[in-house]
Structures are given as C-alpha cells and as structure tokens.
Design a protein around this motif. Structure first.
Motif, PDB file in Angstrom:
ATOM      1  N   SER A   1     -12.158  77.967  90.509  1.00 59.40           N
ATOM      2  CA  SER A   1     -13.002  76.861  90.068  1.00 59.40           C
ATOM      3  C   SER A   1     -13.942  77.334  88.967  1.00 59.40           C
ATOM      4  CB  SER A   1     -13.797  76.293  91.242  1.00 59.40           C
ATOM      5  OG  SER A   1     -14.817  77.197  91.642  1.00 59.40           O
ATOM      6  N   LEU A   2     -14.442  76.374  88.205  1.00 55.81           N
ATOM      7  CA  LEU A   2     -15.413  76.703  87.163  1.00 55.81           C
ATOM      8  C   LEU A   2     -16.664  77.317  87.776  1.00 55.81           C
ATOM      9  CD1 LEU A   2     -16.358  76.618  84.237  1.00 55.81           C
ATOM     10  CD2 LEU A   2     -17.092  74.244  84.604  1.00 55.81           C
TER      11      LEU A   2
ATOM     12  N   THR B   1     -20.471  81.892  88.731  1.00 60.59           N
ATOM     13  CA  THR B   1     -21.334  82.600  89.688  1.00 60.59           C
ATOM     14  C   THR B   1     -20.710  83.895  90.184  1.00 60.59           C
ATOM     15  OG1 THR B   1     -20.415  81.293  91.517  1.00 60.59           O
ATOM     16  CG2 THR B   1     -22.415  80.457  90.446  1.00 60.59           C
ATOM     17  N   TYR B   2     -19.713  84.395  89.463  1.00 63.59           N
ATOM     18  CA  TYR B   2     -19.021  85.615  89.888  1.00 63.59           C
ATOM     19  C   TYR B   2     -19.962  86.806  89.977  1.00 63.59           C
ATOM     20  CZ  TYR B   2     -15.672  89.492  89.597  1.00 63.59           C
ATOM     21  OH  TYR B   2     -14.967  90.646  89.814  1.00 63.59           O
ATOM     22  N   LEU B   3     -20.946  86.900  89.099  1.00 61.88           N
ATOM     23  CA  LEU B   3     -21.864  88.031  89.075  1.00 61.88           C
ATOM     24  C   LEU B   3     -23.191  87.752  89.761  1.00 61.88           C
ATOM     25  CD1 LEU B   3     -21.318  89.215  85.374  1.00 61.88           C
ATOM     26  CD2 LEU B   3     -20.232  90.078  87.445  1.00 61.88           C
TER      27      LEU B   3
ATOM     28  N   GLY C   1     -16.630  68.504  86.089  1.00 58.98           N
ATOM     29  CA  GLY C   1     -17.586  69.111  87.016  1.00 58.98           C
ATOM     30  C   GLY C   1     -17.248  70.547  87.348  1.00 58.98           C
ATOM     31  N   TYR C   2     -18.137  71.150  88.138  1.00 58.53           N
ATOM     32  CA  TYR C   2     -18.017  72.563  88.466  1.00 58.53           C
ATOM     33  C   TYR C   2     -16.850  72.870  89.399  1.00 58.53           C
ATOM     34  CZ  TYR C   2     -22.719  72.931  86.493  1.00 58.53           C
ATOM     35  OH  TYR C   2     -23.809  72.891  85.666  1.00 58.53           O
TER      36      TYR C   2
ATOM     37  N   ASP D   1      -8.075  78.226  84.419  1.00 64.38           N
ATOM     38  CA  ASP D   1      -7.524  79.561  84.182  1.00 64.38           C
ATOM     39  C   ASP D   1      -7.583  79.799  82.684  1.00 64.38           C
ATOM     40  OD1 ASP D   1      -5.043  78.687  82.862  1.00 64.38           O
ATOM     41  OD2 ASP D   1      -4.455  78.004  84.840  1.00 64.38           O
ATOM     42  N   SER D   2      -7.303  81.018  82.259  1.00 63.70           N
ATOM     43  CA  SER D   2      -7.486  81.368  80.858  1.00 63.70           C
ATOM     44  C   SER D   2      -6.591  80.556  79.933  1.00 63.70           C
ATOM     45  CB  SER D   2      -7.232  82.867  80.649  1.00 63.70           C
ATOM     46  OG  SER D   2      -5.904  83.191  81.029  1.00 63.70           O
ATOM     47  N   GLY D   3      -5.402  80.146  80.419  1.00 65.48           N
ATOM     48  CA  GLY D   3      -4.468  79.449  79.555  1.00 65.48           C
ATOM     49  C   GLY D   3      -4.892  78.041  79.191  1.00 65.48           C
TER      50      GLY D   3
END
Length: 584
Positions: free
Chosen positions: A435-436, A441-443, A469-470, A475-477
């Motif tokens: 998810s976005l 919030t990964y870090l 929304g969040y 994904d990167s693609g």
C-alpha cells in the motif's frame, strides 16, 4: 504485501539457514498448497487410468469382439489427458504464487547482506556479491519452482501408479516395487556428494568471475607494468580449477544413470520375464500391456523427472541458497550498530584524511579529504559527473568504507551508525509492492497527521488523490520515475533521521517541484546534504561544496564565485528563466 525485513541475522547452521526460507515460502499461504494438491490430482489422472484403460480396452473390448467397449475405455483415457492439461495450467499458476514471494524475500535479503558485508569488510560489493544479487537469486527462484513441480508430480504419480497396479494385477507390485525403491535409494544416497560437487563448481565459477573482473578493471595498469603473463597465469589457474570442479561434478552425476536403470527399466525387464507366470495366474494380454504402460509411461518418467529435478535443480537450489545466505564466505565479525547518542556531540559529519578508490590499482576518487559538516547545516555538492559526489554520499552513510582516513557521522563511525539516524535517497527511488501508506511509513511509525504533513510538504498530494488514498496498492511499475521520487522523499521526511542525503533524488522532478521538496527538508530540521544536478539547488543551500577533481572547496555562493573557477563558470552559464540549466 509487507516490505522485506530490514534486519536479517546471519545464522551459523547451514542446514537451518537454507531450509528456513523454503519452509517459510511453503507455509506462507496454506490455501495455495491445498490448491496445488487438488490440481495435482487432476494433472496425474492419466497415471491412474492409463494401464487400466489399455487393459480393459484390449481384453474386454477389441479382444472380445466389442469395439465400442474398447473405444469407450480409450475415450476415458483421452478425457483423463484433457483433465491433465487443465490441471497442468493451474499447477503452474499455483507454483508461481508460492515461488514469487520467495524470490522477493530472497532478493531483499541478498541486497541487504551484500551492502552490510561490504561495509564490515572494508570493501565495496565485488563481482561475487553482484552475481549473488542477480544471477543466483534467479537461479534459486527457477530451481525452487522446478523442485516443487517435480517432487509434487513424482509423489502423486507414484501413488496413482500403485493404486492402478493394485487394481489391475496386484502380483506385479512384487516385481516393480523392490527395484523401484532400490533405484530411488541409490539416487538419494548420491545427493550429498552431488551437492558438494555442485557447490565446489559454483564457488570456482565465482572465483573465476572475480579474477576476470579484476583483470578487466586493471588492463591499463597490467599493460603499463608488463604484467600480462603473471595475470594470465593467475586467471588461468582459476579457469583450471573450475574445469576440475566441472569434471568432478560430471563423474558424480553418472550415478543418476544407474538409479534410472535400476528403478525405471529393471521393472520392465522383470515384468516381461514374468509374463508366463502372470498368464498362468489368469492375466490376459491387455493386463500385461497395461502393467507395462504403468511402468514405462508413468513410473519410469516420474523417477526420471525426479532424478533430473532434484539431481540438478534441487542441488542447485540448496547450493545457491547456501551461497546467498553466506555459508561459503569466511565469517566476518559483526560490529554492533551505534546510535548517534552513543557518540560525542558536535558535527553532523567529520571526514579526516579520507581516501577512496574503486580497486587497489585505480586512481582515488576521493584523496585526502578533510571536511566538517555542522549539525543543522544545508550543503549542496556540485561538480562534473563521475567526480565522486555519489561516492561521498555512500561514504557518509557507511555504505562504502574508506581506504584511508576516518569518517564520523553524528559522532560515531559512519559504518556503525544506526540506520535510524541517517537516510540516503539515491537517484533511482525504491518503491516496493504494497500500500501507499506502507511505503510512506516504512522508516517510521507515523500518525495520519504526520503523514498528511509530509505528503503536503513534498508535493505528493496530487498523487495520493489520483491513487484514491493511502490504502491504494502500488508497485514501482505503475509509477513514473518522478512519482517514485516523491514517495521516497515523503518517506525520508517522515523518518526520524537527523542526517538526510539526497543523491540527485529530485532529478526527475521539474524545477518547481524540486524547489518545493528541498525547501521542505530545509524547514524540517536536521542536516541536509544535496547532491545537486541543477545549480538552483546550490543557490538554495546555506553552503556549497565544489568538487572539481583536483581540490574540494566549501563556502557560500559568493565565496565559491570568487575561489572556484568551475563554480564561477557554471554560474555564468545559468539563466534562471531557462529550465535547461547547466548540469553541475
């Protein structure tokens, strides 16, 4: 999907290290295992009915003058093959759903491990590390898929054949089972030696690749020193070692032929030799042909596929995982991470006599650098491409270790600084599948209000609205390079790190978006180092670090105009109204 673990511990017991990711991959989604088993039954349906259908078609159909019955049994066999075709397609999809998450987890581990190992050993990631992070991850993924496929097919086929033979002519089991089990045991006993030889071959291959990479990287120096013969001897030694490992592997591989002969084809000879006895027991011609069909069309191919799959791909999987999870490298004493509060208060970064070169015979990219970056400073680094700007960023974050000198980041050695105390955003921003909100919030465990603030600060709000929304899965693609950079910038903005390094992290943004992002980080607080690709980034900075290949100068815009011809030239070419400004 959750992002990969950020901290993966090295495990000393090789078997546990290798088996753990495999068990985790198989247990991740039990539904997929159930789905795989169900479709495997469908795929192996011909193995269950082939002998019975042939026997009944001959004995009860064509041989008894009832062709309709014979064709009916053959139609049943044809239907089983159609069902197997559908099952085979579904099996491939089920295997992929198990293998792809395994590959992502393995790749994340390898990249993290290669970077940490290069820092601890004082060397950048070499050819072997690059091979692990690319070739061997794909090899392990493909091998894992092959192992799942052949082991599953073997198990279901053997069960189907045994049920079919027991239904058709139970006496044949006494002729088929003993040699089949003997061939299987011969193969399984050879696996340990096969794994050892395969591992030796992979290690030799890596050493050859590393020797060749070293030779190619130093061709100029080799020629200048007239060391061609000595280097050729060194590389030739590695090639000879790999050739010996390949021959040793080939010799052990010959045991597979023996296991196939005993387990797959000896049962055929025994059934043929016992044909008079079986006929005396009441078996007709159809039953004999059906029993042979079970052995030659199902059991022998299943054993052959198992020998091929485990003997090559199974061994390759185990060896590749052992190499990827570091069982083949000499142990490196791990040094604990230190928080910034463990060091002395003072500068955000200190470099004293730092020298770094990419290789023992290469020209230094950074030579004898002394630099002090005070806490809270905002510095832009400018200079021609390839001059060492990104190298400086990697040294400050501990991703590279200097060949000489000392680097302190917030009071502790840069390679031991806790990742929570600094963040580096490279030119190609990383976005993982999830998810976005997970990406942002990964870090940091940030509140919704903090996330909203970061999104607004770096200019990500329009992308959030476009995605819905969040909670939107990304994904990167599916994102443009500029959108990926904005996501990474917002993630870094939310991180607790006081030292932030932007290594051309806004190069895909337009000048207005870049200015907004850099100004947001300047207001955020902490220390900001920007590897600039536009001169406007330098003008926004408090001080400017100019790297021109012969010296390093640090000062304000006015000071650099007076002391740095390179900077003065760049500034003289810059037209603020033209977005196509000269690239520092």
């Amino acid at each position: 999907m959750n992002p990969p673990d950020r901290h993966i511990e090295h495990v000393g017991h090789v078997g546990n290290v290798v088996d753990r990711p495999l068990r985790r991959a198989l247990r991740r989604d039990p539904y997929q295992l159930v789905r795989l088993a169900g479709w495997s039954v469908a795929e192996t349906a011909p193995s269950l009915v082939i002998g019975l259908a042939i026997a009944r078609a001959i004995d009860d159909g064509f041989g008894a003058g009832r062709p309709a019955t014979g064709f009916a049994w053959l139609a049943l066999l044809g239907g089983a093959w159609l069902l197997a075709a559908v099952g085979a397609r579904q099996v491939v999809m089920a295997v992929a759903s198990i293998v792809e998450p395994f590959r992502e987890e393995l790749l994340a581990h390898v990249v993290d491990d290669a970077l940490r190992h290069s820092v601890r050993s004082g060397r950048g990631p070499g050819a072997a590390a690059v091979a692990r992070s690319n070739l061997q991850v794909e090899l392990a993924r493909d091998a894992f898929a092959s192992v799942i496929t052949v082991v599953r097919s073997f198990a279901f086929t053997v069960v189907s054949v045994m049920i079919g033979l027991a239904t058709l002519v139970p006496e044949v089991l006494a002729l088929v089972l003993p040699p089949f089990v003997a061939g299987l045991v011969i193969f399984l006993l050879s696996l340990r030696a096969l794994a050892r030889r395969q591992r030796d071959f992979i290690l030799a291959d890596e050493r050859t690749a590393e020797a060749l990479a070293t030779m190619v990287g130093g061709l100029r120096d080799i020629t200048a020193c007239r060391a061609e013969e000595r280097m050729a001897d060194d590389v030739g030694l590695r090639v000879a070692e790999q050739a010996r490992a390949a021959r040793s592997l080939a010799r052990v591989t010959a045991l597979r032929t023996l296991s196939l002969a005993v387990g797959g084809w000896l049962p055929v000879l025994l059934v043929l030799a016992a044909t008079p006895w079986l006929v005396g027991e009441g078996a007709g011609a159809g039953v004999i042909l059906g029993a042979l069909a079970y052995v030659t069309q199902s059991l022998a191919p299943a054993l052959g596929n198992l020998v091929e799959g485990l003997g090559i791909n199974g061994v390759r999987l185990r060896v590749a995982l052992g190499r990827l999870l570091r069982d083949g490298d000499p142990p490196v004493r791990a040094r604990g991470r230190l928080s910034a509060r463990d060091g002395e208060a003072g500068a955000a970064a200190e470099l004293r006599g730092v020298t770094f070169a990419y290789g023992p015979h290469a020209e230094p990219v950074i030579d004898g650098l002394d630099l002090s970056i005070p806490e809270g400073d905002h510095i832009a680094v400018v200079g021609p491409s390839g001059i060492g700007k990104s190298t400086l960023a990697a040294l400050l974050t501990g991703l590279l270790a200097p060949g000489a000198g000392r680097i302190l980041a917030r009071g502790v050695p840069a390679d031991r600084l806790d990742p929570a105390d600094r963040v580096l955003i490279p030119q190609e921003a990383y976005v993982f599948r999830g998810s976005l909100l997970e990406n942002l919030t990964y870090l940091a465990d940030a509140s919704r209000e903090a996330v909203d603030e970061a999104v607004d600060a770096v200019g990500l709000a329009s992308l959030v609205a476009r995605l819905g929304g969040y909670s939107a899965e990304i994904d990167s693609g599916m994102l443009s390079p500029a959108e990926r950079q904005l996501v990474a910038l917002a993630r870094a903005y939310l991180a607790p790190a006081r030292l932030v390094i932007l290594d051309e992290a806004t190069c895909h943004l337009d000048p207005a978006a870049e200015a907004r992002a850099e100004e947001a980080f300047a207001r955020r607080g902490g220390t900001l180092l920007v590897i600039a690709h536009r001169l406007s980034s330098a003008l926004r900075a408090r001080r400017i670090l100019v790297m021109d290949g012969t010296s390093v100068r640090l000062g304000t815009h006015e000071e650099m105009l007076a002391s740095s011809p390179l900077y003065a030239d760049l500034a003289g070419q810059w037209d603020p109204s033209n977005v196509r400004e000269p690239v520092p």
